[in-house]
Write an enzyme that holds these catalytic residues in place. Structure first.
Site, PDB file in Angstrom:
ATOM      1  N   ASP A 137       1.516   0.143 -38.809  1.00 47.71           N
ATOM      2  CA  ASP A 137       0.206  -0.531 -38.868  1.00 47.71           C
ATOM      3  C   ASP A 137      -0.848   0.416 -39.430  1.00 47.71           C
ATOM      4  O   ASP A 137      -0.610   1.621 -39.592  1.00 47.71           O
ATOM      5  CB  ASP A 137      -0.216  -1.104 -37.500  1.00 47.71           C
ATOM      6  CG  ASP A 137      -0.200  -0.075 -36.390  1.00 47.71           C
ATOM      7  OD1 ASP A 137      -0.464   1.110 -36.670  1.00 47.71           O
ATOM      8  OD2 ASP A 137       0.065  -0.453 -35.238  1.00 47.71           O
ATOM      9  N   ARG A 155      -2.815  -8.389 -35.672  1.00 50.38           N
ATOM     10  CA  ARG A 155      -2.615  -8.666 -34.248  1.00 50.38           C
ATOM     11  C   ARG A 155      -3.215 -10.009 -33.905  1.00 50.38           C
ATOM     12  O   ARG A 155      -4.250 -10.386 -34.439  1.00 50.38           O
ATOM     13  CB  ARG A 155      -3.412  -7.647 -33.420  1.00 50.38           C
ATOM     14  CG  ARG A 155      -2.640  -6.471 -33.001  1.00 50.38           C
ATOM     15  CD  ARG A 155      -3.171  -5.980 -31.655  1.00 50.38           C
ATOM     16  NE  ARG A 155      -2.708  -4.629 -31.443  1.00 50.38           N
ATOM     17  CZ  ARG A 155      -3.455  -3.570 -31.681  1.00 50.38           C
ATOM     18  NH1 ARG A 155      -4.683  -3.703 -32.082  1.00 50.38           N
ATOM     19  NH2 ARG A 155      -2.965  -2.363 -31.481  1.00 50.38           N
ATOM     20  N   ASP A 192       5.765   5.580 -34.579  1.00 49.34           N
ATOM     21  CA  ASP A 192       4.732   4.907 -33.771  1.00 49.34           C
ATOM     22  C   ASP A 192       4.602   5.620 -32.427  1.00 49.34           C
ATOM     23  O   ASP A 192       5.484   6.403 -32.043  1.00 49.34           O
ATOM     24  CB  ASP A 192       5.104   3.425 -33.568  1.00 49.34           C
ATOM     25  CG  ASP A 192       3.867   2.550 -33.346  1.00 49.34           C
ATOM     26  OD1 ASP A 192       2.757   3.096 -33.223  1.00 49.34           O
ATOM     27  OD2 ASP A 192       4.018   1.319 -33.286  1.00 49.34           O
ATOM     28  N   ARG A 250      -4.540   1.850 -24.578  1.00 52.43           N
ATOM     29  CA  ARG A 250      -4.811   0.913 -25.675  1.00 52.43           C
ATOM     30  C   ARG A 250      -6.074   0.086 -25.447  1.00 52.43           C
ATOM     31  O   ARG A 250      -6.619  -0.484 -26.380  1.00 52.43           O
ATOM     32  CB  ARG A 250      -3.610  -0.030 -25.875  1.00 52.43           C
ATOM     33  CG  ARG A 250      -2.533   0.590 -26.722  1.00 52.43           C
ATOM     34  CD  ARG A 250      -1.314  -0.277 -26.819  1.00 52.43           C
ATOM     35  NE  ARG A 250      -0.594  -0.336 -25.554  1.00 52.43           N
ATOM     36  CZ  ARG A 250       0.601  -0.875 -25.405  1.00 52.43           C
ATOM     37  NH1 ARG A 250       1.211  -1.415 -26.432  1.00 52.43           N
ATOM     38  NH2 ARG A 250       1.207  -0.874 -24.239  1.00 52.43           N
ATOM     39  N   GLN A 251      -6.511   0.025 -24.178  1.00 53.43           N
ATOM     40  CA  GLN A 251      -7.733  -0.740 -23.902  1.00 53.43           C
ATOM     41  C   GLN A 251      -8.909   0.234 -23.999  1.00 53.43           C
ATOM     42  O   GLN A 251      -9.566   0.562 -23.008  1.00 53.43           O
ATOM     43  CB  GLN A 251      -7.625  -1.396 -22.510  1.00 53.43           C
ATOM     44  CG  GLN A 251      -8.694  -2.431 -22.224  1.00 53.43           C
ATOM     45  CD  GLN A 251      -8.634  -3.659 -23.129  1.00 53.43           C
ATOM     46  OE1 GLN A 251      -7.560  -4.058 -23.564  1.00 53.43           O
ATOM     47  NE2 GLN A 251      -9.781  -4.242 -23.449  1.00 53.43           N
ATOM     48  N   GLU A 307       0.861  -1.193   0.000  1.00 53.23           N
ATOM     49  CA  GLU A 307       0.000   0.000   0.000  1.00 53.23           C
ATOM     50  C   GLU A 307       0.893   1.237   0.000  1.00 53.23           C
ATOM     51  O   GLU A 307       2.061   1.185   0.381  1.00 53.23           O
ATOM     52  CB  GLU A 307      -0.894   0.001   1.244  1.00 53.23           C
ATOM     53  CG  GLU A 307      -2.001  -1.031   1.165  1.00 53.23           C
ATOM     54  CD  GLU A 307      -2.927  -1.006   2.369  1.00 53.23           C
ATOM     55  OE1 GLU A 307      -2.835  -0.086   3.191  1.00 53.23           O
ATOM     56  OE2 GLU A 307      -3.745  -1.946   2.477  1.00 53.23           O
ATOM     57  N   LYS A 333      -0.605  -4.790 -40.580  1.00 46.69           N
ATOM     58  CA  LYS A 333      -0.249  -5.623 -39.411  1.00 46.69           C
ATOM     59  C   LYS A 333      -1.451  -6.431 -38.963  1.00 46.69           C
ATOM     60  O   LYS A 333      -2.568  -5.940 -38.960  1.00 46.69           O
ATOM     61  CB  LYS A 333       0.211  -4.698 -38.281  1.00 46.69           C
ATOM     62  CG  LYS A 333       0.474  -5.377 -36.950  1.00 46.69           C
ATOM     63  CD  LYS A 333       1.076  -4.411 -35.934  1.00 46.69           C
ATOM     64  CE  LYS A 333       0.086  -3.975 -34.899  1.00 46.69           C
ATOM     65  NZ  LYS A 333       0.653  -3.122 -33.848  1.00 46.69           N
ATOM     66  N   GLY A 349       7.644  -6.020 -31.114  1.00 48.15           N
ATOM     67  CA  GLY A 349       7.233  -6.812 -32.284  1.00 48.15           C
ATOM     68  C   GLY A 349       6.808  -5.953 -33.463  1.00 48.15           C
ATOM     69  O   GLY A 349       7.280  -6.155 -34.590  1.00 48.15           O
ATOM     70  N   THR A 350       5.933  -5.000 -33.232  1.00 51.37           N
ATOM     71  CA  THR A 350       5.410  -4.154 -34.318  1.00 51.37           C
ATOM     72  C   THR A 350       6.560  -3.496 -35.083  1.00 51.37           C
ATOM     73  O   THR A 350       6.621  -3.528 -36.314  1.00 51.37           O
ATOM     74  CB  THR A 350       4.479  -3.071 -33.732  1.00 51.37           C
ATOM     75  OG1 THR A 350       3.430  -3.716 -33.024  1.00 51.37           O
ATOM     76  CG2 THR A 350       3.921  -2.154 -34.808  1.00 51.37           C
TER      77      THR A 350
HETATM   78  C1  R5P Z   1      -0.570  -0.302 -31.508  1.00 56.93           C
HETATM   79  O1  R5P Z   1      -1.659   0.051 -31.977  1.00 56.93           O
HETATM   80  C2  R5P Z   1       0.455   0.657 -31.028  1.00 56.93           C
HETATM   81  O2  R5P Z   1       0.421   1.858 -31.735  1.00 56.93           O
HETATM   82  C3  R5P Z   1       1.845   0.037 -31.069  1.00 56.93           C
HETATM   83  O3  R5P Z   1       2.174  -0.231 -32.419  1.00 56.93           O
HETATM   84  C4  R5P Z   1       1.922  -1.245 -30.300  1.00 56.93           C
HETATM   85  O4  R5P Z   1       1.220  -1.143 -29.101  1.00 56.93           O
HETATM   86  C5  R5P Z   1       3.351  -1.635 -30.021  1.00 56.93           C
HETATM   87  O5  R5P Z   1       3.365  -2.811 -29.284  1.00 56.93           O
HETATM   88  P1  R5P Z   1       4.484  -3.901 -29.502  1.00 56.93           P
HETATM   89  O6  R5P Z   1       5.819  -3.225 -29.322  1.00 56.93           O
HETATM   90  O7  R5P Z   1       4.213  -4.921 -28.409  1.00 56.93           O
HETATM   91  O8  R5P Z   1       4.302  -4.500 -30.852  1.00 56.93           O
END
Ligand code: R5P
Length: 310
Positions: A172, A201, A227, A94-95, A37, A199, A234-235
């Site tokens: 992407d 996912r 980005d 992102r969520q 806490e 891309k 990965g992206t």
């Molecule tokens: C996705 O829509 C974001 O803009 C990034 O491309 C993504 O979140 C990057 O995540 P990671 O490095 O795990 O591929």
């Protein structure tokens, strides 16, 4: 001048901002108990003052979020007039929808908490999806870190006496507009062609994606992949590999947030990326550094915004 408080997520960035503004950071204590806490105590008078709390809600996201909420509560109880959350990296952005049936829309919950706890306004840097702005019913401002990153990239290319052609790449489909805006600022014209990677996912396995196709011309060019964040890497790595396969001369990246997961460093440092320019919205641990990574400070951007509050 507003009072600036720093949460514990990125104190170095807060200090840099305070230095630019030539004011000391205001005094507060963040104490973590053995059971995890946290207790936040404001250590100076804030009655009637405008107070800014700088705290990226990066990993550990929930911990940093709770701390931010407690700052708001403590400041309100101590009579602050206005409380501003400066969240350089906005966790859970992102969520922003139910990607799969049954999921919570976490960013919505976070925004409701920020509002309910008493923040008067929220500032962030390159929020993942600009549409999320619409959820806020308090003042919200999305600052742009790409101008600072773009200058750093331009300086790098110039220093290398690089005169070859440049292609701006979105890794992407969702990043097309981001890449377009970057390209317009970079080339100082609205007549720009960008390259887009398609891309896919894997929604069942977090952090897994693959690059399926590349639209545009990269042969013989220096590619700048743009980005908002890197998590697994990965992206970015798939996009860089695709560009190289299609004959790019070299690939560099321009990304705002380094929200690195455990194996991001290994993956990125082995990739064909020559250089990765990123901001310091999130604190970078010494063990997360690697040769290609160049951090560019966004402290000035935040400081200018705080100056404008007056
Ligand atoms: C996705 O829509 C974001 O803009 C990034 O491309 C993504 O979140 C990057 O995540 P990671 O490095 O795990 O591929």
């Amino acid at each position: 001048m507003p009072k600036i408080f720093s949460g514990s997520a990125n104190p170095r960035l807060s200090l840099e901002v305070a230095k630019i503004l030539k004011i000391p950071l205001s005094s507060a204590q963040v104490f973590r108990f053995d059971n995890s806490e946290v207790r936040v105590t404001i250590k100076e008078k804030v009655k009637g003052a405008t107070c800014v709390v700088i705290q990226p809600t990066s990993n550990p996201t929930d911990t940093n979020l709770m701390e931010l909420f407690f700052f708001a509560d403590a400041l309100r109880r101590n009579g602050a007039k206005e409380i501003i959350a400066m969240i350089p990296y906005f966790g859970y952005a992102r969520q922003n929808r139910e990607h799969l049936p049954g999921e919570a829309v976490s960013v919505n919950v976070v925004i409701r908490f920020l509002e309910a706890i008493g923040f008067d306004s929220v500032y962030t840097v390159n929020l993942h999806d600009e549409a999320t702005e619409g959820i806020f019913s308090i003042t919200f401002k999305n600052l742009n870190g790409f101008s600072i990153l773009g200058s750093a990239v331009a300086g790098y290319l110039k220093n290398g006496k690089n005169t070859e052609k440049v292609a701006v790449v979105s890794p992407d489909q969702g990043g097309v507009e981001r890449a377009q805006v970057f390209a317009e600022n970079f080339f100082h014209t609205s007549n720009v062609d960008i390259v887009v990677i398609e891309k896919k996912r894997n929604l069942e396995r977090a952090g897994q994606s693959k690059a399926l196709a590349l639209y545009g011309k990269v042969k013989g060019k220096t590619c700048i992949i743009v980005d908002d964040m890197i998590t697994s890497g990965g992206t970015l790595v798939h996009a860089a590999e695709f560009c190289m396969k299609r004959g790019a001369k070299r690939v560099i990246a321009c990304v705002v947030h380094h929200d690195f997961s455990e194996n991001a460093k290994a993956r990125l440092s082995k990739s064909p990326l020559e250089k990765i320019f990123m901001t310091n919205t999130i604190a970078l641990r010494p063990d997360q550094k690697f040769k290609q990574l160049e951090e560019v400070s966004i402290a000035l951007l935040l400081a200018e915004e705080i100056k404008n509050l007056l």
